[in-house]
Design an enzyme around this catalytic site. Structure first.
Site, PDB file in Angstrom:
ATOM      1  N   ASP A   1       0.848  -1.209   0.000  1.00 23.98           N
ATOM      2  CA  ASP A   1       0.000   0.000   0.000  1.00 23.98           C
ATOM      3  C   ASP A   1       0.884   1.260   0.000  1.00 23.98           C
ATOM      4  OD1 ASP A   1      -0.782   0.621   3.500  1.00 23.98           O
ATOM      5  OD2 ASP A   1       0.928  -0.450   2.635  1.00 23.98           O
TER       6      ASP A   1
ATOM      7  N   HIS B   1       9.248  -0.042   8.710  1.00 25.41           N
ATOM      8  CA  HIS B   1       8.500  -1.291   8.939  1.00 25.41           C
ATOM      9  C   HIS B   1       8.638  -2.248   7.735  1.00 25.41           C
ATOM     10  CE1 HIS B   1       6.408   0.903  12.173  1.00 25.41           C
ATOM     11  NE2 HIS B   1       6.093   1.831  11.300  1.00 25.41           N
TER      12      HIS B   1
HETATM   13  O1  RIB Z   1       2.091  -0.181  10.882  1.00 22.25           O
HETATM   14  C1  RIB Z   1       2.998   0.065   9.844  1.00 22.25           C
HETATM   15  C2  RIB Z   1       2.485  -0.430   8.530  1.00 22.25           C
HETATM   16  O2  RIB Z   1       1.314   0.286   8.172  1.00 22.25           O
HETATM   17  C3  RIB Z   1       3.455  -0.205   7.371  1.00 22.25           C
HETATM   18  O3  RIB Z   1       3.287  -1.215   6.425  1.00 22.25           O
HETATM   19  C4  RIB Z   1       3.031   1.119   6.811  1.00 22.25           C
HETATM   20  O4  RIB Z   1       3.350   1.271   5.430  1.00 22.25           O
HETATM   21  C5  RIB Z   1       1.533   1.032   6.965  1.00 22.25           C
HETATM   22  O5  RIB Z   1       1.023   0.292   5.870  1.00 22.25           O
HETATM   23 CA    CA Z   2       2.720  -0.572   4.141  1.00 22.12          CA
END
Ligand code: RIB
Ligand code: CA
Length: 311
Positions: free
Chosen positions: A10, A239
């Site tokens: 995303d 992340h």
């Molecule tokens: O909580 C972090 C996640 O949520 C990551 O993948 C960030 O891109 C959002 O999608």
């Molecule tokens: Ca993400």
């Protein structure tokens, strides 16, 4: 032999950095990227996926538009972090390429039916993968691994939610999709906030300047899309790049098998993951994941820098 992967993303700034790493990796064979609504709506997520691949010189990698909303809940985007364009309001422009005409979950099923030893790496809400599983569960028998950025399991001192104090964004957006998958019997490696919020892995001002000074094509893209968030916050959690780095070198993370149940409430406990301390009763809402409890931060940073300095 390069590892065959499907990405579910995303983009989103950190998704984009993970995609640049994958596009620059000789160890990975990207069968396709499926976009999903999440940080931004699915139109923007699809365009960002196409644009990043184009800029990375990998426009031949097929992109498939996926789900525009979670299975049940209303979509909650996070443009306040990722910007209105989803890429830090960096003005990277629109892609000249288009997505393929196959719906994302259908591509996932087709790929699993025709390829063996495929790894699915998800860095966004899990809707597409849950839809694919519900449509054709038998196709998942050939899946090698499902690795997700998702959840928070109370395993380290960094285990605190980033939407509510109890829930991580990807799971919060579509907890029903997570439940479909962790009940399915599919082996899930879950990379949660427990390790991705370790400050040793942050893109802080020092690392930002180090990347900027690399002055490679990909490093310039990374510094463009993170410039605003670094100037406003001073740091940014990586992340999704951490999740992808595990596919490149499994020594980055260590995992622990957990029995869990996710809250589907629409209130304050939405997306909260209850971790059972001992073997729970056999109940339909309870399942298992392998959750990451340790990260080799130095190894991760090395992989990140290696992959964004290549070109
Ligand atoms: O909580 C972090 C996640 O949520 C990551 O993948 C960030 O891109 C959002 O999608
Ligand atoms: Ca993400």
């Amino acid at each position: 032999m390069p590892r065959k992967i499907i990405l579910n993303m995303d983009p989103g700034i950190d998704d984009a950095i993970a995609l640049l790493m994958a596009a620059n990796s000789t160890d990975l064979d990207i069968l396709g990227v499926v976009s999903t609504a999440g940080n931004v709506d699915v139109d923007r997520a699809t365009r960002n996926t196409l644009r990043i691949l184009e800029l990375a010189g990998r426009a031949e990698v097929p992109v498939y538009r996926g789900s525009s909303a979670p299975l049940i809940k209303d979509l909650v985007t996070s443009e306040e972090i990722h910007g209105r364009d989803g890429l830090g309001d960096s003005g990277l422009g629109d892609p000249s390429t288009r997505e393929r005409g196959v719906y994302g979950p259908k591509f996932i099923v087709n790929a699993l039916d025709t390829e063996s030893n495929v790894t699915i790496v998800s860095t966004g809400p899990l809707t597409n993968i849950a839809v694919a599983f519900l449509y054709s569960p038998e196709s998942f028998a050939s899946l090698d691994q499902l690795v997700i950025m998702g959840g928070m399991y109370g395993l380290t001192g960094y285990s605190i939610g980033n939407v509510t104090p109890y829930s991580e964004y990807n799971i919060y957006v579509d907890p029903e999709a997570f439940m479909v998958l962790y009940r399915s019997g599919i082996d899930i490696k879950a990379v949660g906030l427990d390790v991705t919020q370790d400050p040793r892995t942050y893109l802080d001002r020092d690392l930002y300047n180090e990347i900027k000074n690399l002055n490679t094509h990909v490093a310039r893209i990374v510094s463009m899309i993170t410039r605003r968030v670094i100037s406003e916050r001073g740091f940014f959690e990586l992340h999704d790049p951490i999740t992808l780095s595990y596919i490149i070198d499994s020594g980055v993370l260590k995992f622990r098998s957990l029995y869990i149940s996710v809250s589907l409430e629409n209130g304050y406990s939405r997306g909260y993951i209850h971790v059972f301390k001992s073997r729970p009763p056999k109940r339909s809402e309870i399942g298992r994941v392998d959750a990451a409890y340790h990260i080799d931060a130095e190894k991760f940073i090395d992989i990140l820098m290696d992959h964004i300095s290549r070109r």
